[in-house]
Design an enzyme around this catalytic site. Structure first.
Site, PDB file in Angstrom:
ATOM      1  N   ARG A  12      -8.953  16.752  36.788  1.00 16.51           N
ATOM      2  CA  ARG A  12      -9.017  18.193  36.722  1.00 16.51           C
ATOM      3  C   ARG A  12      -9.750  18.698  37.881  1.00 16.51           C
ATOM      4  O   ARG A  12      -9.359  19.620  38.594  1.00 16.51           O
ATOM      5  CB  ARG A  12      -9.387  18.993  35.511  1.00 16.51           C
ATOM      6  CG  ARG A  12      -8.302  18.834  34.402  1.00 16.51           C
ATOM      7  CD  ARG A  12      -8.399  19.925  33.295  1.00 16.51           C
ATOM      8  NE  ARG A  12      -7.456  19.978  32.350  1.00 16.51           N
ATOM      9  CZ  ARG A  12      -7.519  19.896  30.984  1.00 16.51           C
ATOM     10  NH1 ARG A  12      -8.935  19.794  30.478  1.00 16.51           N
ATOM     11  NH2 ARG A  12      -6.597  19.833  30.201  1.00 16.51           N
ATOM     12  N   ARG A 140      -0.498  17.043  44.726  1.00 11.75           N
ATOM     13  CA  ARG A 140      -1.097  17.912  43.429  1.00 11.75           C
ATOM     14  C   ARG A 140      -0.042  17.637  42.222  1.00 11.75           C
ATOM     15  O   ARG A 140      -0.257  17.683  41.245  1.00 11.75           O
ATOM     16  CB  ARG A 140      -1.465  19.463  43.786  1.00 11.75           C
ATOM     17  CG  ARG A 140      -1.946  20.112  43.321  1.00 11.75           C
ATOM     18  CD  ARG A 140      -1.209  20.637  41.647  1.00 11.75           C
ATOM     19  NE  ARG A 140      -2.348  21.485  40.918  1.00 11.75           N
ATOM     20  CZ  ARG A 140      -1.966  21.933  39.673  1.00 11.75           C
ATOM     21  NH1 ARG A 140      -0.914  21.236  39.093  1.00 11.75           N
ATOM     22  NH2 ARG A 140      -2.798  22.527  39.139  1.00 11.75           N
ATOM     23  N   LYS A 151      -3.920  12.008  29.023  1.00 16.57           N
ATOM     24  CA  LYS A 151      -3.605  12.821  27.770  1.00 16.57           C
ATOM     25  C   LYS A 151      -3.159  11.755  26.687  1.00 16.57           C
ATOM     26  O   LYS A 151      -3.471  11.897  25.497  1.00 16.57           O
ATOM     27  CB  LYS A 151      -2.530  13.942  27.916  1.00 16.57           C
ATOM     28  CG  LYS A 151      -3.339  14.964  28.783  1.00 16.57           C
ATOM     29  CD  LYS A 151      -2.386  16.218  28.804  1.00 16.57           C
ATOM     30  CE  LYS A 151      -3.088  17.510  29.539  1.00 16.57           C
ATOM     31  NZ  LYS A 151      -2.192  18.403  29.808  1.00 16.57           N
ATOM     32  N   ASN A 179      -1.687  23.418  28.114  1.00 11.58           N
ATOM     33  CA  ASN A 179      -2.987  23.775  27.744  1.00 11.58           C
ATOM     34  C   ASN A 179      -2.942  25.429  28.445  1.00 11.58           C
ATOM     35  O   ASN A 179      -3.473  25.390  29.555  1.00 11.58           O
ATOM     36  CB  ASN A 179      -3.817  22.993  27.929  1.00 11.58           C
ATOM     37  CG  ASN A 179      -5.417  23.578  27.743  1.00 11.58           C
ATOM     38  OD1 ASN A 179      -5.573  24.961  27.525  1.00 11.58           O
ATOM     39  ND2 ASN A 179      -6.066  22.655  27.374  1.00 11.58           N
ATOM     40  N   GLU A 183      -4.263  26.855  32.094  1.00 13.57           N
ATOM     41  CA  GLU A 183      -3.450  27.323  33.038  1.00 13.57           C
ATOM     42  C   GLU A 183      -4.015  28.792  33.433  1.00 13.57           C
ATOM     43  O   GLU A 183      -4.013  29.406  34.652  1.00 13.57           O
ATOM     44  CB  GLU A 183      -2.058  27.636  32.558  1.00 13.57           C
ATOM     45  CG  GLU A 183      -1.502  26.385  32.441  1.00 13.57           C
ATOM     46  CD  GLU A 183       0.151  26.578  32.077  1.00 13.57           C
ATOM     47  OE1 GLU A 183       0.555  27.448  32.089  1.00 13.57           O
ATOM     48  OE2 GLU A 183       0.635  25.418  31.593  1.00 13.57           O
ATOM     49  N   THR A 237       4.549  20.431  37.930  1.00 11.33           N
ATOM     50  CA  THR A 237       3.412  19.190  37.470  1.00 11.33           C
ATOM     51  C   THR A 237       3.495  18.963  36.152  1.00 11.33           C
ATOM     52  O   THR A 237       3.596  17.903  35.880  1.00 11.33           O
ATOM     53  CB  THR A 237       2.081  19.780  37.915  1.00 11.33           C
ATOM     54  OG1 THR A 237       1.698  20.201  38.999  1.00 11.33           O
ATOM     55  CG2 THR A 237       0.868  18.948  37.261  1.00 11.33           C
ATOM     56  N   GLU A 241       4.762  15.409  34.415  1.00 12.48           N
ATOM     57  CA  GLU A 241       3.823  14.790  33.243  1.00 12.48           C
ATOM     58  C   GLU A 241       5.094  14.356  32.036  1.00 12.48           C
ATOM     59  O   GLU A 241       4.638  13.233  31.477  1.00 12.48           O
ATOM     60  CB  GLU A 241       3.186  15.984  32.548  1.00 12.48           C
ATOM     61  CG  GLU A 241       1.791  16.245  33.511  1.00 12.48           C
ATOM     62  CD  GLU A 241       0.750  16.979  32.855  1.00 12.48           C
ATOM     63  OE1 GLU A 241       0.681  17.072  31.601  1.00 12.48           O
ATOM     64  OE2 GLU A 241       0.346  18.039  33.447  1.00 12.48           O
TER      65      GLU A 241
HETATM   66  O1  LIG Z   1      -4.900  20.333  33.047  1.00 13.79           O
HETATM   67  C1  LIG Z   1      -4.042  20.035  32.510  1.00 13.79           C
HETATM   68  O2  LIG Z   1      -4.156  19.721  31.252  1.00 13.79           O
HETATM   69  C2  LIG Z   1      -2.750  19.855  32.868  1.00 13.79           C
HETATM   70  O3  LIG Z   1      -1.637  19.154  32.270  1.00 13.79           O
HETATM   71  C3  LIG Z   1      -2.452  20.254  34.267  1.00 13.79           C
HETATM   72  C4  LIG Z   1      -1.838  21.597  34.331  1.00 13.79           C
HETATM   73  C5  LIG Z   1      -1.830  22.325  35.759  1.00 13.79           C
HETATM   74  O4  LIG Z   1      -0.621  22.138  36.505  1.00 13.79           O
HETATM   75  O5  LIG Z   1      -2.831  22.696  36.203  1.00 13.79           O
HETATM   76  C6  LIG Z   1      -0.455  21.554  33.654  1.00 13.79           C
HETATM   77  C7  LIG Z   1      -0.511  21.701  32.280  1.00 13.79           C
HETATM   78  C8  LIG Z   1      -1.376  22.521  31.529  1.00 13.79           C
HETATM   79  O6  LIG Z   1      -0.690  23.466  30.758  1.00 13.79           O
HETATM   80  C9  LIG Z   1      -2.595  22.806  32.100  1.00 13.79           C
HETATM   81  C10 LIG Z   1      -2.633  22.703  33.491  1.00 13.79           C
END
Ligand SMILES: O=C(O)C(=O)C[C@]1(C(=O)O)C=C[C@@H](O)C=C1
Length: 258
Positions: A12, A140, A151, A179, A183, A237, A241
């Site tokens: 992160r 990114r 995760k 999450n 976000e 992103t 995932e």
């Molecule tokens: O930081 C995370 O947990 C991610 O999965 C990355 C990310 C993002 O693209 O910034 C994507 C999904 C989550 O809801 C939160 C943030």
């Protein structure tokens, strides 16, 4: 870059660092007009594809030779690239490249949002900025693979992910990896950063006479960057995932060793 032993919080923080590069990339590209000519095929003698693709392909040929695209976080936008002249490194090769989709979103949504309509003939300069921005946005978005691996390895969530993956439950995976708090924090931070980085700083803004000074001019609308993240960068992103996780239990899958 070596990703062994990297934690979700470290991943992160790399995403946070990339925000700065993306914001400055957007500011840089926005100084030139839309210049739609560079995104259309057959506009220049001897170039059948678009000028941007021509430019990208030539750059990517050089970068391919120095092994850029063997790195797990780097994906090319063009095909038919030469082999590296350097010996290969031992990285797991994950076949998950959404650059064609990133390119479409970039040309159809991002460039029109950050530039003024019209043509200022700065084709080379516009494309130089496009290439830098596309590569950072792509990096990114594909970082989603590392986020997903971290995760998947979380002991509290692992069994749930395994169950959802076995059931090919894409919506369930999407829900589990989302999450909302992270976000919202990210979007708030982006608005603050855009406010600060986007200011025109000139001598006249200095409040030498103590009268409070005038409001500084802005190089871009401060909510623009957060909008681009909310509508395109975060959803793509998350798509990476989900696609990574759907492959994660395949018998021939070489995961990252986080
Ligand atoms: O930081 C995370 O947990 C991610 O999965 C990355 C990310 C993002 O693209 O910034 C994507 C999904 C989550 O809801 C939160 C943030």
């Amino acid at each position: 870059m070596n990703y062994e032993g990297i934690s979700l919080s470290k991943i992160r923080s790399e995403l946070v660092r990339l925000e700065d590069t993306i914001i400055f990339g957007i500011i840089e590209r926005s100084q030139f007009a839309l210049n739609s000519t560079v995104y259309k095929p057959n506009q220049f003698k001897e170039i059948k594809c678009s000028f941007l693709e021509y430019f990208l392909h030539n750059m990517e040929c050089v970068h391919a030779k120095v092994r850029r695209y063997t790195s797990p976080d780097e994906y090319p936008f063009t095909k038919d690239l030469p082999e590296p002249v350097l010996p290969p490194l031992d990285y797991p090769k994950i076949l998950l490249n959404i650059n064609p989709e990133i390119m479409q979103v970039y040309i159809n949504n991002i460039v029109p949002a950050i530039t003024k309509e019209g043509d200022d003939l700065n084709y080379g300069s516009s494309c130089t900025k496009d290439v830098e921005l596309l590569q950072t946005i792509s990096r990114r978005i594909h970082f989603g693979k590392f986020v997903a691996e971290a995760k998947f390895n979380d002991p509290k969530l692992h069994d749930k992910y395994v169950e959802l993956i076995k059931n090919k439950d894409e919506d369930g995976i999407m829900e589990l990896l989302t999450n909302k708090q992270v976000e919202l924090k990210l979007l708030r931070r982006l608005k603050k950063k855009a406010l600060i980085y986007g200011q025109e700083i000139d001598d006249q803004d200095e409040d030498m006479d103590g009268d409070g000074g005038s409001m500084p001019g802005m190089r871009l609308n401060p909510s623009l960057i957060a909008d681009i993240y909310e509508k395109f960068i975060i959803p793509l992103t998350k798509k990476v995932e989900v696609e990574y996780l759907l492959q994660r239990l395949d018998s021939n899958f070489n995961s990252y060793n986080l």
